[in-house]
Design a protein around this motif. Structure first.
Motif, PDB file in Angstrom:
ATOM      1  N   ALA A 162     -15.562  -0.950 -45.238  1.00  0.00           N
ATOM      2  CA  ALA A 162     -14.135  -0.856 -44.915  1.00  0.00           C
ATOM      3  C   ALA A 162     -13.899  -0.866 -43.404  1.00  0.00           C
ATOM      4  O   ALA A 162     -12.960  -1.514 -42.922  1.00  0.00           O
ATOM      5  CB  ALA A 162     -13.545   0.411 -45.531  1.00  0.00           C
ATOM      6  N   GLU A 163     -14.765  -0.160 -42.654  1.00  0.00           N
ATOM      7  CA  GLU A 163     -14.606  -0.127 -41.193  1.00  0.00           C
ATOM      8  C   GLU A 163     -14.714  -1.534 -40.609  1.00  0.00           C
ATOM      9  O   GLU A 163     -13.942  -1.927 -39.737  1.00  0.00           O
ATOM     10  CB  GLU A 163     -15.662   0.781 -40.550  1.00  0.00           C
ATOM     11  CG  GLU A 163     -15.483   2.264 -40.827  1.00  0.00           C
ATOM     12  CD  GLU A 163     -14.168   2.825 -40.306  1.00  0.00           C
ATOM     13  OE1 GLU A 163     -13.775   2.502 -39.171  1.00  0.00           O
ATOM     14  OE2 GLU A 163     -13.524   3.590 -41.046  1.00  0.00           O
ATOM     15  N   LEU A 164     -15.698  -2.286 -41.101  1.00  0.00           N
ATOM     16  CA  LEU A 164     -15.898  -3.641 -40.573  1.00  0.00           C
ATOM     17  C   LEU A 164     -14.735  -4.557 -40.945  1.00  0.00           C
ATOM     18  O   LEU A 164     -14.302  -5.382 -40.142  1.00  0.00           O
ATOM     19  CB  LEU A 164     -17.244  -4.208 -41.047  1.00  0.00           C
ATOM     20  CG  LEU A 164     -18.468  -3.494 -40.449  1.00  0.00           C
ATOM     21  CD1 LEU A 164     -19.770  -4.061 -41.012  1.00  0.00           C
ATOM     22  CD2 LEU A 164     -18.474  -3.596 -38.923  1.00  0.00           C
ATOM     23  N   HIS A 165     -14.209  -4.379 -42.154  1.00  0.00           N
ATOM     24  CA  HIS A 165     -13.045  -5.181 -42.552  1.00  0.00           C
ATOM     25  C   HIS A 165     -11.816  -4.814 -41.716  1.00  0.00           C
ATOM     26  O   HIS A 165     -11.030  -5.695 -41.343  1.00  0.00           O
ATOM     27  CB  HIS A 165     -12.761  -5.022 -44.051  1.00  0.00           C
ATOM     28  CG  HIS A 165     -13.644  -5.899 -44.899  1.00  0.00           C
ATOM     29  ND1 HIS A 165     -13.368  -7.233 -45.119  1.00  0.00           N
ATOM     30  CD2 HIS A 165     -14.811  -5.640 -45.545  1.00  0.00           C
ATOM     31  CE1 HIS A 165     -14.328  -7.764 -45.874  1.00  0.00           C
ATOM     32  NE2 HIS A 165     -15.209  -6.815 -46.150  1.00  0.00           N
ATOM     33  N   LEU A 166     -11.676  -3.521 -41.417  1.00  0.00           N
ATOM     34  CA  LEU A 166     -10.564  -3.076 -40.565  1.00  0.00           C
ATOM     35  C   LEU A 166     -10.626  -3.764 -39.196  1.00  0.00           C
ATOM     36  O   LEU A 166      -9.622  -4.289 -38.705  1.00  0.00           O
ATOM     37  CB  LEU A 166     -10.650  -1.562 -40.356  1.00  0.00           C
ATOM     38  CG  LEU A 166      -9.759  -0.667 -41.207  1.00  0.00           C
ATOM     39  CD1 LEU A 166     -10.148   0.793 -40.999  1.00  0.00           C
ATOM     40  CD2 LEU A 166      -8.293  -0.880 -40.838  1.00  0.00           C
ATOM     41  N   LEU A 167     -11.816  -3.742 -38.620  1.00  0.00           N
ATOM     42  CA  LEU A 167     -12.002  -4.358 -37.309  1.00  0.00           C
ATOM     43  C   LEU A 167     -11.709  -5.844 -37.366  1.00  0.00           C
ATOM     44  O   LEU A 167     -11.033  -6.411 -36.496  1.00  0.00           O
ATOM     45  CB  LEU A 167     -13.439  -4.154 -36.832  1.00  0.00           C
ATOM     46  CG  LEU A 167     -13.756  -2.857 -36.128  1.00  0.00           C
ATOM     47  CD1 LEU A 167     -15.221  -2.835 -35.750  1.00  0.00           C
ATOM     48  CD2 LEU A 167     -12.879  -2.712 -34.877  1.00  0.00           C
ATOM     49  N   HIS A 168     -12.265  -6.468 -38.392  1.00  0.00           N
ATOM     50  CA  HIS A 168     -12.092  -7.910 -38.555  1.00  0.00           C
ATOM     51  C   HIS A 168     -10.613  -8.261 -38.719  1.00  0.00           C
ATOM     52  O   HIS A 168     -10.124  -9.244 -38.143  1.00  0.00           O
ATOM     53  CB  HIS A 168     -12.902  -8.378 -39.770  1.00  0.00           C
ATOM     54  CG  HIS A 168     -12.997  -9.857 -39.875  1.00  0.00           C
ATOM     55  ND1 HIS A 168     -12.289 -10.577 -40.797  1.00  0.00           N
ATOM     56  CD2 HIS A 168     -13.719 -10.746 -39.170  1.00  0.00           C
ATOM     57  CE1 HIS A 168     -12.573 -11.859 -40.656  1.00  0.00           C
ATOM     58  NE2 HIS A 168     -13.441 -11.998 -39.673  1.00  0.00           N
ATOM     59  N   GLY A 169      -9.898  -7.423 -39.463  1.00  0.00           N
ATOM     60  CA  GLY A 169      -8.468  -7.631 -39.659  1.00  0.00           C
ATOM     61  C   GLY A 169      -7.699  -7.526 -38.352  1.00  0.00           C
ATOM     62  O   GLY A 169      -6.628  -8.111 -38.178  1.00  0.00           O
ATOM     63  N   HIS A 170      -8.279  -6.781 -37.419  1.00  0.00           N
ATOM     64  CA  HIS A 170      -7.649  -6.599 -36.110  1.00  0.00           C
ATOM     65  C   HIS A 170      -7.977  -7.762 -35.166  1.00  0.00           C
ATOM     66  O   HIS A 170      -7.459  -7.843 -34.063  1.00  0.00           O
ATOM     67  CB  HIS A 170      -8.143  -5.278 -35.517  1.00  0.00           C
ATOM     68  CG  HIS A 170      -7.304  -4.757 -34.402  1.00  0.00           C
ATOM     69  ND1 HIS A 170      -6.078  -4.168 -34.593  1.00  0.00           N
ATOM     70  CD2 HIS A 170      -7.504  -4.746 -33.053  1.00  0.00           C
ATOM     71  CE1 HIS A 170      -5.577  -3.815 -33.423  1.00  0.00           C
ATOM     72  NE2 HIS A 170      -6.413  -4.163 -32.470  1.00  0.00           N
ATOM     73  N   GLY A 171      -8.881  -8.640 -35.617  1.00  0.00           N
ATOM     74  CA  GLY A 171      -9.233  -9.804 -34.790  1.00  0.00           C
ATOM     75  C   GLY A 171     -10.628  -9.753 -34.192  1.00  0.00           C
ATOM     76  O   GLY A 171     -11.106 -10.736 -33.623  1.00  0.00           O
ATOM     77  N   VAL A 172     -11.275  -8.589 -34.285  1.00  0.00           N
ATOM     78  CA  VAL A 172     -12.620  -8.440 -33.736  1.00  0.00           C
ATOM     79  C   VAL A 172     -13.589  -9.255 -34.599  1.00  0.00           C
ATOM     80  O   VAL A 172     -13.486  -9.259 -35.821  1.00  0.00           O
ATOM     81  CB  VAL A 172     -13.044  -6.949 -33.740  1.00  0.00           C
ATOM     82  CG1 VAL A 172     -14.505  -6.792 -33.302  1.00  0.00           C
ATOM     83  CG2 VAL A 172     -12.119  -6.129 -32.844  1.00  0.00           C
TER      84      VAL A 172
END
Ligand code: C2E
Ligand code: MG
Ligand code: MG
Ligand code: MG
Length: 282
Positions: A162-172
């Motif tokens: 979930a943390e990685l998806h959150l970051l990815h959703g932010h553009g990272v």
């Protein structure tokens, strides 16, 4: 006495490496607060475009200037910091330092991305928030940040995913580092929001102009193309390897052949050669 014993016990638990050697125990204790005491340095290794060799980004690699032992490489202290938990404060410091530095280089006019390594233990609840806060504080654009994780990341842990998806959703962007040296590789590609595969240096090292030598590198490059992922070759040490990578269709690389990891001031001189005498460097 009882207080002291309890304090000592707490200190041991806090700094201790389960099953660690005496050497590890000593390093473990010193790692707490190393960032606050100013003992950590970030070195930057250029990531270049192939075949031009133009620098289009860098990877942040931490070093520890131990007050008595001199420079200690991350391969030695990161695993210890992982075990004790000190990695969280170290990782937070590296991220902030590197984002601030590369933001400064970008302000000089260069378009540069930044790769920062994250150990499994950092990828706990709140990691994405911390990263996003650091981006805001340093003014570094999310889309130019690459978080590098290895196949030791706990893909079975929903919180980590979930943390990685959150970051990815932010553009990272998320990179799989040392790709191919871990396990259950394909599962990572389906469960994590991976944008970049970093081809491990062990596969680059065996490139020798034969199909056999290129087997793994070629396979990863093909996989990358099929999945529309960026691929970065690591550990390029010779012109021959660079040429073969170009022939195999690799467009991005890092390694001693192009540049070693170096302190920020040295990289400033490479990025802004004409201005180096007048530029304010950190
Ligand atoms: P990595 O992320 O795979 O980084 C690449 C390593 O390969 C670096 O070693 C780099 O100096 C080295 N390298 C680059 N080009 C060449 C080459 O042409 N030939 C050879 N033989 N080596 C090359 P380094 O700096 O000692 O870092 C080792 C590992 O420590 C990193 O592997 C990464 O997993 C970890 N690490 C480094 N900095 C951090 C950090 O800030 N946080 C975390 N969690 N881990 C870090
Ligand atoms: Mg890396
Ligand atoms: Mg690597
Ligand atoms: Mg590595």
């Amino acid at each position: 006495r009882a207080d002291e014993a309890m304090y000592e016990n707490k200190r041991r638990i806090k700094s201790g490496v389960p099953g660690g050697t005496e050497e590890e125990e000593a390093l473990a204790a010193g790692l707490w607060g190393a960032a606050e005491r100013g003992e950590l340095r970030v070195h930057y290794q250029p990531v270049v475009e192939l075949p031009t060799g133009e620098i289009n980004g860098m990877e942040a690699l931490v070093r520890w200037e131990h007050p008595e032992r001199g420079t200690i490489p991350p391969g030695v202290f990161i695993p210890i910091a992982e075990k004790t938990g000190a990695i969280e404060e170290i990782g937070a410091w590296v991220l902030a330092e590197a984002c601030a530095q590369v933001a400064q280089w970008r302000a000089g006019g260069r378009r540069l991305h930044l790769g920062v390594n994250a150990s499994p233990r950092q990828l706990t609840g709140g990691f994405a928030d911390r990263v996003i806060r650091t981006l805001a504080e340093t003014g570094f654009p999310a889309t130019e940040l690459i978080i590098e994780v290895t196949e030791s990341v706990q893909v079975e842990n929903p919180a980590v995913v979930a943390e990685l998806h959150l970051l990815h959703g932010h553009g990272v962007r998320i990179a799989l580092d040392d790709f191919g040296t871990g396990y259950s590789t394909l599962r990572y590609l389906t469960q994590l929001p991976i944008d970049i595969l970093k081809i491990d240096q062990s596969f680059v090292a065996v490139l020798n102009g034969t199909a056999n030598g290129a087997m793994v590198t070629d396979t990863v490059l093909r996989l990358g193309r099929m999945m529309n992922l960026t691929t970065i070759a690591e550990g390029v040490e010779s012109a021959e390897q660079a040429t073969e990578l170009v022939e195999l269709g690799c467009r991005s690389a890092q390694g001693y052949h192009f540049a070693r990891p170096m302190p920020a001031a040295e990289l400033t001189a490479l990025l802004y050669p004409a201005e180096v005498s007048s530029a304010a460097t950190s």
